[in-house]
Design a protein around this motif. Sequence first.
Motif, short mmCIF file in Angstrom:
data_model
loop_
_atom_site.label_atom_id
_atom_site.label_comp_id
_atom_site.label_asym_id
_atom_site.label_seq_id
_atom_site.Cartn_x
_atom_site.Cartn_y
_atom_site.Cartn_z
N TRP A 105 35.26 59.51 34.18
CA TRP A 105 36.21 60.04 33.22
C TRP A 105 37.56 59.35 33.45
O TRP A 105 37.90 59.02 34.60
N TRP A 106 38.31 59.14 32.35
CA TRP A 106 39.59 58.46 32.43
C TRP A 106 40.67 59.29 31.74
O TRP A 106 40.41 59.95 30.73
N GLY A 107 41.87 59.20 32.28
CA GLY A 107 43.02 59.76 31.59
C GLY A 107 43.55 58.78 30.57
O GLY A 107 43.02 57.67 30.42
N GLN A 108 44.61 59.19 29.89
CA GLN A 108 45.16 58.36 28.81
C GLN A 108 46.13 57.30 29.34
O GLN A 108 46.49 56.37 28.60
N GLY A 109 46.55 57.44 30.56
CA GLY A 109 47.45 56.46 31.17
C GLY A 109 48.90 56.85 31.08
O GLY A 109 49.32 57.59 30.18
N THR A 110 49.68 56.35 32.03
CA THR A 110 51.12 56.57 32.02
C THR A 110 51.79 55.24 32.38
O THR A 110 51.35 54.53 33.29
N GLN A 111 52.84 54.90 31.64
CA GLN A 111 53.50 53.61 31.81
C GLN A 111 54.47 53.66 32.99
O GLN A 111 55.30 54.58 33.09
N VAL A 112 54.37 52.65 33.83
CA VAL A 112 55.34 52.45 34.91
C VAL A 112 55.98 51.09 34.69
O VAL A 112 55.29 50.08 34.58
N THR A 113 57.30 51.08 34.62
CA THR A 113 58.04 49.85 34.43
C THR A 113 59.06 49.72 35.56
O THR A 113 59.87 50.63 35.75
N VAL A 114 58.99 48.61 36.27
CA VAL A 114 59.90 48.36 37.38
C VAL A 114 60.79 47.18 36.99
O VAL A 114 60.30 46.07 36.76
N SER A 115 62.07 47.45 36.92
CA SER A 115 63.01 46.39 36.54
C SER A 115 63.55 45.69 37.79
O SER A 115 63.70 46.30 38.85
N SER A 116 63.83 44.41 37.61
CA SER A 116 64.32 43.62 38.77
C SER A 116 65.83 43.69 38.88
O SER A 116 66.51 44.20 38.01
#
Length: 116
Positions: A105-116
């Motif tokens: 089973w999978w979730g819908q996902g969550t976005q992670v953005t790491v800025s430099s």
Amino acid sequence: QVQLVESGGGLVQSGGSLRLSCAGSGGIFSVYLFDMGWYRQAPGKQRELVASLSRSGGTTYADSANGRFAISRDAAKNTIYLQMNTLKPEDTAVYFCTAQRYRDWWGQGTQVTVSS
């Protein structure tokens, strides 16, 4: 039917931290009955396993996550977590929670953005 809902993603600066959560429900779901994991998929790249947590409590980590990320569970909340420290721009991806018992089973996902 098992449902997985991720939360906790967002935008963070390089070197920062985030904690992702994955709440499971439905059917016979329990973090003690399912093997759990976190995957991620960056744009243009294949989905990759970041960390896993077995029913018995064993953990594994991708080399890129070892020493920086920690997977854990709270049985009372039927929730698993991914604590991510010392984040790098290359950690930018959509993070998915998975549960496995007889099938995936999978979730819908969550976005992670790491800025430099």
